[in-house]
Design an enzyme around this catalytic site. Structure first.
Site, PDB file in Angstrom:
ATOM      1  N   GLU A 291      43.342  30.466  31.192  1.00 33.55           N
ATOM      2  CA  GLU A 291      42.899  31.554  32.057  1.00 33.55           C
ATOM      3  C   GLU A 291      41.752  32.279  31.360  1.00 33.55           C
ATOM      4  OE1 GLU A 291      45.003  34.942  34.882  1.00 33.55           O
ATOM      5  OE2 GLU A 291      46.195  33.456  33.840  1.00 33.55           O
TER       6      GLU A 291
ATOM      7  N   TRP B  66      41.973  46.349  41.615  1.00 31.62           N
ATOM      8  CA  TRP B  66      41.068  45.389  40.975  1.00 31.62           C
ATOM      9  C   TRP B  66      39.635  45.718  41.408  1.00 31.62           C
ATOM     10  CZ3 TRP B  66      46.077  44.778  40.769  1.00 31.62           C
ATOM     11  CH2 TRP B  66      46.633  44.027  39.724  1.00 31.62           C
TER      12      TRP B  66
ATOM     13  N   GLU C  45      52.410  40.430  28.298  1.00 35.96           N
ATOM     14  CA  GLU C  45      52.011  40.481  29.695  1.00 35.96           C
ATOM     15  C   GLU C  45      53.122  41.053  30.571  1.00 35.96           C
ATOM     16  OE1 GLU C  45      50.230  37.420  33.077  1.00 35.96           O
ATOM     17  OE2 GLU C  45      51.353  36.619  31.382  1.00 35.96           O
TER      18      GLU C  45
ATOM     19  N   HIS D  17      48.374  40.517  26.017  1.00 35.86           N
ATOM     20  CA  HIS D  17      47.880  40.867  27.351  1.00 35.86           C
ATOM     21  C   HIS D  17      47.870  42.394  27.397  1.00 35.86           C
ATOM     22  CE1 HIS D  17      47.511  38.275  31.035  1.00 35.86           C
ATOM     23  NE2 HIS D  17      47.444  39.458  31.634  1.00 35.86           N
TER      24      HIS D  17
END
Length: 871
Positions: free
Chosen positions: A467, A537, A740, A761
């Site tokens: 990723e 986002w 994460e 993360h």
């Protein structure tokens, strides 16, 4: 008072400035309290000697009556490509006394126009059949026949390059030129190589790899931007007699392959050191068998100077333990989860294979836990030359790991023969945070290490699996924390350009930046959580610029991206229904624990928050009509939110900790509703046995909302919580970075689903913001940003007997150190020159530093200096 620590565009001595009006800053040093600047004078010249002679030939500002000492725009003669500028500043203090001149600083302009580049893009044409191509070796020999005054090399690539001169590496940068949307722009670097050039024969050598351009990018696969890596180099030499000469990339360069059989950011690297052409990067090398470089069409994107700090190996870690994992296999524990790679010192027979594997965690049997890597391969393979002891390390790949397995050696390596190379964007350290609780100190260290490992040209989500993307939501929830830990101004200036480059024509901001074809990939993905404009986002396009302005006082990021931010707000309005954002299949409060926040509630809250911030931005940049219009839009959104989602008892639809924390933190509630909402938030936390349930978005609002509304003890209760889910749960189980997921590993269930389970993360580490802003009380003032005026309001509580924090602002060091004991509460603060502060105490306090002010106040307004209080 003396000016010092001169910087240009945030850097001490940049040599590739491509903004036509550089921003000049300095800090002030003084032993006197309450000192501030009343005026300044700047001189700039083409030679430092001209400044000594008081003959500045570029600029003499004369005395300017102003207290500004950061982001002062250069106001001299027009600057040209490659020009060097030497500058100094003097200031006048509060009594109008002039200082001495500062030490001389300098900067150099980059190549400002496309016409300033004289070379061609060169490289090797890669066949589509080459799945993982070899790294290309390029070289060019040339001669200098006169004494050299100055030599600067400029370089860029579509791919990754590593520059060498006469057998030595040029600079310490890695992964240059950094990651951008190559469809739109690529960066170039500049290096002063004057001391590296010899009079006579010289050779430039370059390694050219696929990188993000033609290698594997996240889950999107290979060749997202192109197939064949390309190189552009220009070496400008100025001789002492005034003549100039340039060596540029063209078809006369020679290329070949060598020891690096393949190298891929996601898939690892293989080297056969027997294939290394010895001396290839030095004069006198015989080029038999080397081909002419292929020349490509000139890149039609923007060619811009690198804005963010370069990726470098900043720290090297030796293993703390080693154990056998089978025949000729040894597992080393670095004691810290990092991003980077391993450097080995080995000796062996010719053809002997040494394989180096990397992982963040161990299985119960002591073997590497690699199930969470998905399609990533964190292996580096080395075939030994066998002639001598060799230092081995990869060139163009990196990994996320704490544990290293070395296979192929009969004995374990000594500790100093294996080094974990921690590499990241070299942002300068800004903050320190320490408490009386060692576990909270470890939590803070984990936050910092998570930031370091994931700030890799862009703010990535993780450094280990397939990723490593620049997720916008992760970046915006963490950006305020990031600014306290490091000076990330330039880093986020660059990242915001990535975000703008990925903005759609209709105004929607992306999930990831650079986009890397993510928007196309998700159209064919089977996942159901992909939307074109995810709440939290896309809102990074507003929140990040506002945060950078708040922390660094830099208005440029607001003015430069104003229209793009406005398009986002207008897009949100145009795609809403009665100002309620629709229930898109978005990421929601990602990875919350047993609490599903309705997507339309969260999306509308973020719509309101971004609109409120944009109204403030409009006011800052002088767009008064917009400020009024979008301020009114914010009020309308909040009313629509209340009408749709809140009942008379103060219950918000969804009834999760996140919906209440956001409503409070985003200032969406009339005064009469706040008491009910904070009470309901408290009830939910208590009902959850004093545990949080928030995910990526809600977690950053939770403790600030509680503290702002008088529930700081409950905030501390959550911070101190040690059982699942909590921050200290991972700490108690050996975490050295932020996980994460809250449930990345649990005592009951072991490892979570390997399909998404990163142990580095940073998002849930956004609690670091609360540590600095509330626990230590170091806060910026929106009315006087960049810490020109400081709000210092420490919040003691919980089980802590002291908190000690510092922050290196653009004006200088700020300190807040409080302690609680039998005698009460004591606070010591440090305020840098040319700033003021409002110190707010938790109870009426006495000054104990001998200033003689009236005792018994809860609020003190002070200038620079060191102060002490007791209450």
């Amino acid at each position: 008072m003396l000016p010092a620590s001169l910087t240009v565009n945030y850097e001490p001595h940049p040599i590739n400035v491509d903004s036509p009006i550089p921003k000049l800053s300095w800090k002030l040093e003084s032993g006197e309290s309450a000192q501030y600047q009343t005026a300044y004078r700047i001189q700039a010249a083409t030679e430092p000697s001209l400044l000594s002679l008081e003959q500045p030939d570029l600029w003499d500002s004369g005395r300017i009556d102003s207290s500004e000492s950061i982001h002062v725009p250069y106001g001299g003669s027009k600057l040209i490509s490659g020009q060097r500028c030497f500058w100094r500043v003097r200031v006048w203090d509060k009594l109008d006394r002039p200082s001495a001149w500062s030490d001389v600083g300098y900067w150099a302009m980059g190549l400002l126009e496309r016409s300033a580049w004289g070379g061609e893009w060169i490289g090797r044409v890669i066949s589509p059949e080459e799945a993982y191509p070899s790294v290309t070796y390029l070289r060019k020999s040339f001669a200098t026949d006169r004494p050299i005054r100055q030599a600067t090399v400029y370089a860029s690539a579509l791919g990754l390059y590593r520059l060498r001169l006469n057998g030595e590496p040029v600079g310490g940068d890695r992964f240059a030129p950094g990651w951008t949307d190559y469809h739109t722009r690529t960066q170039y670097q500049a290096y002063d190589i004057t001391s590296m050039l010899a009079e006579g024969d010289n050779t430039i050598g370059v390694l050219l790899g696929t990188g993000w351009y033609a290698g594997t990018v996240g889950m999107m696969g290979r060749r997202v931007y192109g197939t064949s890596p390309q190189l552009l180099v220009q070496l400008n030499v100025e001789y002492t007699d005034g003549s100039r000469h340039s060596i540029v990339t063209d078809g006369s360069w020679r290329l070949n392959t060598g020891a690096i059989v393949y190298s891929d950011i996601i898939k690892g690297e293989k080297q056969d050191t027997r294939l290394e052409p010895q001396g290839w990067d030095r004069p006198g090398f015989h080029e038999e068998g080397w081909a002419e470089a292929h020349t490509f069409e000139f890149y039609d994107g923007l060619l811009v100077a690198q804005q963010e700090p370069p990726i470098q190996v900043v720290e090297a870690l030796s293993p703390v333990s080693v154990h056998a994992a089978g025949a000729n296999r040894w597992v080393y524990d670095l004691g810290q989860n990092i991003a980077g790679w391993t450097r080995l010192r080995v000796a062996g027979a010719e053809g002997q294979v040494v394989t180096v594997r990397h992982a963040e965690m161990l299985n119960a049997d002591g073997t590497l836990y690699t199930a969470n890597l998905r399609k990533a391969i964190q292996d580096d393979i080395f075939i030994l030359r066998g002639e001598e002891v060799e230092w081995l390390e990869p060139e163009f790949t990196y990994h996320g790991f704490r544990y290293v397995e070395v296979e192929g050696l009969p004995d374990a390596l000594p500790a100093d023969h294996l080094l974990g190379q921690a590499a990241y964007s070299a942002n300068r350290k800004a903050g320190d945070f320490e408490t009386s609780n060692p576990e909270i100190n470890r939590l803070y260290a984990n936050i910092v290490w998570g930031q370091k490992g994931n700030f890799f040209s862009v703010p990535t989500d993780c450094p280990q699996r397939d990723e490593r993307l620049g997720w916008t939501g992760d970046a915006q929830v963490f950006v305020r924390t990031a600014t306290y830990n490091q000076n990330v101004a330039a880093f986020f200036h660059k990242y915001m350009q990535d975000v703008i480059d990925a903005q759609r024509e209709d105004g929607a901001f992306p999930d990831t930046a650079p986009d890397a074809n993510w928007s196309e990939f998700k159209k064919v993905s089977s996942a159901n959580w992909h939307a074109p404009d995810n709440a939290g986002w896309g809102d990074a396009g507003i929140i990040i610029p506002w945060t950078i302005y708040m922390m660094y006082g830099d208005k440029e990021i607001l003015t430069k991206h104003y229209d793009a931010m406005k398009r986002w707000i207008d897009y949100c309005k145009g795609t809403s229904d009665g100002l309620i954002r629709p229930d898109y299949a978005n990421h929601a409060d990602w990875l919350s624990i047993r609490a599903d926040t309705p997507k339309e509630v969260l999306a509308t809250q973020y719509f309101a928050y971004s609109t409120r911030l944009f109204a403030e931005i409009a006011k800052v940049v002088g767009r008064e009509e917009d400020a009024e219009a979008y301020g009114e839009l914010f009020r309308q959104i909040t009313q629509a939110f209340l009408n749709r989602f809140m009942n008379p008892e103060g219950i918000i639809h969804g009834d999760t900790q996140t919906v209440y924390a956001m409503a409070l933190y985003f200032e969406m509630l009339p005064t009469e509703w706040r008491g009910k909402v904070i009470n309901r938030l408290k009830e939910l936390i208590r009902a959850n046995d004093n545990h949080l349930s928030t995910g990526f978005l809600g977690v950053g609002c939770l403790l600030p909302a509680l503290t702002e509304y008088g529930e700081s003890e409950l905030a501390y209760t959550l911070l101190h919580q040690e059982t699942f889910p909590s921050w200290l749960y991972s700490v108690r189980h050996g975490a050295t970075t932020i996980w994460e997921r809250w449930d990345g590993w649990t005592e009951e269930g072991g490892f979570q689903s390997p399909s998404m389970n990163s142990f580095n993360h940073y998002s849930l580490g956004s609690v670091g913001e609360w540590m600095f802003r509330y626990a230590a009380g170091i806060e910026a003032d929106p009315a006087s940003p960049g810490f020109k005026h400081i709000k210092l309001r420490p919040c003691p509580g919980g089980k802590l007997s002291y908190v000690k924090a510092s922050y290196e602002s653009l004006y200088g060091r700020i300190e807040s150190h409080w302690r609680v004991g039998p005698e009460g509460f004591a606070l010591e603060v440090l305020i840098p020159p040319n700033t003021t502060a409002m110190v707010v105490l938790p109870a009426p306090a006495n000054r104990t530093d001998g200033d003689g002010l009236e005792p018994g106040e809860t609020t003190y307004r002070v200038g620079s200096g060191r102060y002490a209080f007791e209450c």
